[in-house]
Design an enzyme around this catalytic site. Structure first.
Site, mmCIF file in Angstrom:
data_model
loop_
_atom_site.group_PDB
_atom_site.id
_atom_site.type_symbol
_atom_site.label_atom_id
_atom_site.label_comp_id
_atom_site.label_asym_id
_atom_site.label_seq_id
_atom_site.Cartn_x
_atom_site.Cartn_y
_atom_site.Cartn_z
ATOM 1 N N SER A 279 -33.212 -21.290 3.397
ATOM 2 C CA SER A 279 -32.003 -22.409 3.762
ATOM 3 C C SER A 279 -31.111 -22.204 2.361
ATOM 4 O O SER A 279 -31.901 -21.921 1.275
ATOM 5 C CB SER A 279 -32.506 -23.719 4.001
ATOM 6 O OG SER A 279 -32.850 -24.149 3.094
ATOM 7 N N ASP A 280 -29.853 -22.791 2.441
ATOM 8 C CA ASP A 280 -28.956 -23.027 1.464
ATOM 9 C C ASP A 280 -29.733 -24.312 0.794
ATOM 10 O O ASP A 280 -30.560 -25.181 1.591
ATOM 11 C CB ASP A 280 -27.848 -23.121 1.340
ATOM 12 C CG ASP A 280 -27.097 -22.809 -0.074
ATOM 13 O OD1 ASP A 280 -27.781 -22.877 -0.901
ATOM 14 O OD2 ASP A 280 -25.832 -22.366 -0.112
ATOM 15 N N TYR A 281 -29.138 -24.759 -0.372
ATOM 16 C CA TYR A 281 -29.763 -26.000 -0.926
ATOM 17 C C TYR A 281 -29.568 -27.350 -0.088
ATOM 18 O O TYR A 281 -28.371 -27.536 0.250
ATOM 19 C CB TYR A 281 -29.075 -26.151 -2.138
ATOM 20 C CG TYR A 281 -29.674 -27.106 -3.363
ATOM 21 C CD1 TYR A 281 -30.030 -26.381 -4.374
ATOM 22 C CD2 TYR A 281 -29.420 -28.528 -3.321
ATOM 23 C CE1 TYR A 281 -30.602 -27.214 -5.410
ATOM 24 C CE2 TYR A 281 -29.956 -29.203 -4.203
ATOM 25 C CZ TYR A 281 -30.483 -28.402 -5.388
ATOM 26 O OH TYR A 281 -31.066 -29.310 -6.265
ATOM 27 N N THR A 282 -30.442 -27.783 0.533
ATOM 28 C CA THR A 282 -30.542 -28.907 1.500
ATOM 29 C C THR A 282 -29.495 -28.566 2.891
ATOM 30 O O THR A 282 -29.122 -29.477 3.625
ATOM 31 C CB THR A 282 -29.839 -30.300 0.943
ATOM 32 O OG1 THR A 282 -28.612 -30.072 0.380
ATOM 33 C CG2 THR A 282 -30.674 -30.641 -0.322
#
Ligand code: NOJ
Length: 740
Positions: A279-282
């Site tokens: 995933s991207d950051y959060t």
């Protein structure tokens, strides 16, 4: 305990399966030993403290590793740092599975190359590959196994700060660049300790954020998605990229980090991608504010079910996945698949043979900023700069000019010059400023200097000195632009002018020096609106953020030691109101007639022309090139054959130089309308003064395919226009027919 037991387990696996590279079988036998919780642990990534690349999310990394709840880390590197963490994973956990260390090595790790938009302007695939090879050398020497690059998001949005991280607006060029980066990072053998996993990001359509605002909504038809935004990602899969990153944006109402259609149907089922998706950051957590998940537990369920294998920093898989599997809300098979893919990457990297393979103090000490890396960085920075304008032959500067005034907030800068996302590039002393660069060429008594103003502040008190030295000089060079933080993530702008009071200063300097040659050297991370400046200065040299050796490379260009050769990979608008504007738009039913540009009721603006200020593919040289003798090997093409298009390019000026020769095609009539021109090939050639070369392109049906309204990929017979040109600013004069 565990170091011995880890070795025993790995030894058992390897001796049962053999020491061969049958990684799949090894992964399966390892997974037979793993609990559900340990498998989930592999899908969890947390951040170390060596850098911060998103909002802080507190973690207790040591404990999580020990408990088998952590499979990968970002922002953790250096030999000492990774050794300490790897030791915990290998020696203090039940199975001793090594950690994976990732980081944003985007345009260099220590030796910083020009920002990626600039690199694309070199149109030089070999150089791009070399830059990512060097980045991988340096990063891997500091314990890193994985970079979150390349960003292959195509963008036609200069307001979007992250346009600086990509290869510009074109599908074909962007796809070629994607492959070159991946080849450089991953090399041909991932088990070598100087190769790292690449990551195609941000999947997908992130570059089409509404109004250029970062993380914003994207709505687009599937035709545009498949014809324009997906191809660079597909090219990445074809180039063997090992990982993908899902994006922050929603796409047609479904956030891309919870999007089964793009992640499972396209990426896995259609493209057969075998690596893992992070995933991207959060970005999985953000399914909640998107209004797509009701709470964090729901977000974890959606993320894994949609096909995101690893949760970057979000803590969701760590905390909720086990229960979700036990409750039957997430199939255990999905967790198994995710874990299998992540372990496979670790096997490929050779981490099960030697978890400390990337951790070597001597290599770390001896790798960063090697001379050969710096030399390459200088060469690449020069090749990435674009000479936008050169009236009155203002450039190159002669060393005999008695006094040259260098003015602007970026003349002595060593901080912004390396650009955004500059990994561990040194902003305090290592980078070569423009001032240092020109000092290699000029005696101090030939140089006048004034800062004039800051990039953003309104204080005009430095104007007087700047104007005064400009009057004493025989030629003037302004070094201005954006600060590095004005592009990159979360750095969208609504105003594309050179920021602050710099434009004022330019005006005042011109007023004070009506007849002197003025050059504007620009550092920036996006297309700017230069409509005023083109009339105020003679030459404009776009150097973007050129990296560690940027100042030296710029001096090489200013003084003509190197002939500029870069060309734009993104359109420069006349003003922000024209955005989006790109070279391969559609014709509309009411295009402006060539013979009557002012005709009423046409698709135009009443205040500015439709054309941009600088077109895609534009870039000048200190020499001139002539294109002649266009030839087509045949007027017809059949579905299995190829035809050749060629042109003779002659260097008609007085200096050797490189020219980027571009092939464009237009599908005149189709069941869905096609762009007015599309880049289908390019070659960068070197021509000595007076020299001619024939440049030939092969065209096959593969080059003419597109997705129709039924989302079928293919060609439609009919007439095509074709041209070989120095930029996208030309009229077609030749055609061929594709037969049934
Ligand atoms: C967020 C960015 O969107 C992404 O490109 C980057 O790789 C991650 N943060 C990690 O730093």
């Amino acid at each position: 305990m565990h170091f011995k037991s880890q070795l025993l387990i790995i030894f058992t696996i390897c001796s049962t399966i053999g020491w061969s590279q049958n990684y799949e079988a090894k992964v399966d036998s390892l997974m037979n030993l793993m609990t559900l919780q340990e498998k989930i642990g592999q899908t969890v990534m947390y951040s170390g403290r060596w850098d911060q690349t998103g909002p802080i999310v507190g973690t207790d990394n040591g404990r999580y590793i020990r408990e088998g709840n952590l499979g990968a880390m970002l922002n953790a590197f250096t030999v000492k740092g990774t050794r300490d963490l790897q030791k915990i994973a290998v020696e203090e956990t039940r199975l001793g599975i090594p950690l994976l260390f990732g980081y944003d090595v985007i345009h260099g790790h220590r030796t910083i190359f020009p920002i990626n938009l600039a690199l694309s302007a070199s149109w030089d695939l070999k150089m791009v590959e070399e830059s990512s090879r060097i980045a991988a050398e340096e990063a891997s020497a500091e314990g890193l196994h994985w970079t979150f690059a390349p960003m292959v998001d195509l963008s036609r949005e200069p307001r979007w700060g992250r346009i600086s991280e990509g290869a510009g607006e074109d599908v074909y060029l962007g796809s070629q660049m994607a492959k070159a980066y991946i080849k450089g990072f991953q090399g041909d053998d991932l088990s070598k300790s100087n190769t790292i996993l690449a990551c195609a990001k941000h999947y997908v359509a992130y570059g089409a954020a509404q109004a250029g605002r970062d993380y914003h909504t994207v709505n687009m038809g599937e035709g545009e998605l498949r014809n324009v935004y997906l191809p660079p990602f597909k090219a990445a899969v074809d180039a063997g990229v090992e990982t993908f990153m899902s994006a922050f944006n929603e796409l047609n109402g479904v956030p891309t980090s919870g999007n089964k259609f793009t992640l499972r149907d396209i990426l896995r089922d259609e493209w057969k991608f075998k690596g893992f998706v992070v995933s991207d950051y959060t970005s999985i957590n953000e399914l909640v504010p998107h209004g797509f998940a009701k709470d964090s537990i729901d977000a974890a369920r959606i993320g894994m079910n949609a096909g995101v294998d690893m949760d970057m920093v979000g803590k969701l898989y760590h905390h909720f996945l086990e229960d979700l599997v036990k409750e039957g809300k997430v199939p255990e098979a999905y967790v198994n698949d995710a874990c299998r893919r992540i372990l496979l990457a670790k096997f490929k990297l050779g981490l099960f043979d030697d978890p400390y393979r990337y951790i070597d103090q001597d290599r770390e000490n001896n790798t960063k900023y090697k001379d050969e890396f710096l030399t390459k960085a200088r060469e690449i920075a020069a090749a990435s700069s674009v000479l936008l304008q050169n009236k009155n032959e203002a450039l190159p500067l002669s060393k005999d000019i008695k006094k040259i005034a260098f003015i602007g907030p970026l003349v002595k800068d060593e901080y912004d010059i390396i650009g955004n996302w500059a990994a561990k590039g040194d902003r305090n002393g290592k980078a070569v400023s423009i001032f240092e660069g020109i000092s290699e060429y000029l005696n101090p008594n030939h140089i006048l200097y004034a800062k004039g103003c800051e990039i953003l502040k309104d204080d005009e008190s430095g104007f007087e000195e700047a104007i005064s030295i400009s009057k004493q000089a025989d030629a003037i060079v302004l070094v201005m632009g954006e600060g590095h933080h004005m592009s990159g993530e979360a750095a969208s702008r609504t105003n594309l002018k050179i920021p602050g009071i710099q434009p004022e200063l330019i005006k005042k300097i011109r007023e004070a020096n009506p007849n002197k040659k003025i050059t504007l050297v620009l550092m920036n991370g996006r297309p700017l609106n230069l409509s005023d400046e083109v009339n105020l200065v003679d030459a404009i040299l776009e150097i973007w953020f050129p990296g560690t050796m940027g100042g030296a490379a710029t001096a090489d260009l200013l003084f003509g030691k190197v002939n500029p050769s870069g060309k734009l990979t993104v359109t420069f608008p006349r003003n922000v109101g024209q955005v989006p504007i790109y070279y391969n738009m559609k014709n509309t039913g009411r295009p402006i007639p060539d013979d009557n540009p002012k005709e009423d009721y046409k698709s135009n603006y009443i205040d500015v022309p439709n054309t941009p200020l600088f077109v895609f593919g534009h870039g000048l040289s200190y020499t001139t090139f002539n294109y002649s003798d266009f030839k087509l090997s045949s007027q017809t093409l059949n579905s299995k054959g190829t035809i050749e298009a060629s042109v003779t390019v002659t260097n008609t000026g007085s200096m050797d130089g490189h020219e980027i020769v571009q092939l464009y095609i237009h599908d005149k009539v189709a069941s869905v309308t096609r762009p007015i021109k599309e880049l289908k090939g390019f070659q960068k050639i070197n021509l000595k003064k007076g020299e001619s070369k024939t440049v030939t392109f092969k065209i096959s049906v593969e080059d003419l395919k597109f997705y129709n309204s039924k989302m079928e990929y293919g060609v439609e017979p009919g007439e095509f226009e074709i041209a070989i040109a120095p930029s996208s600013d030309f009229r077609f004069e030749h055609t061929f027919k594709l037969l049934d």
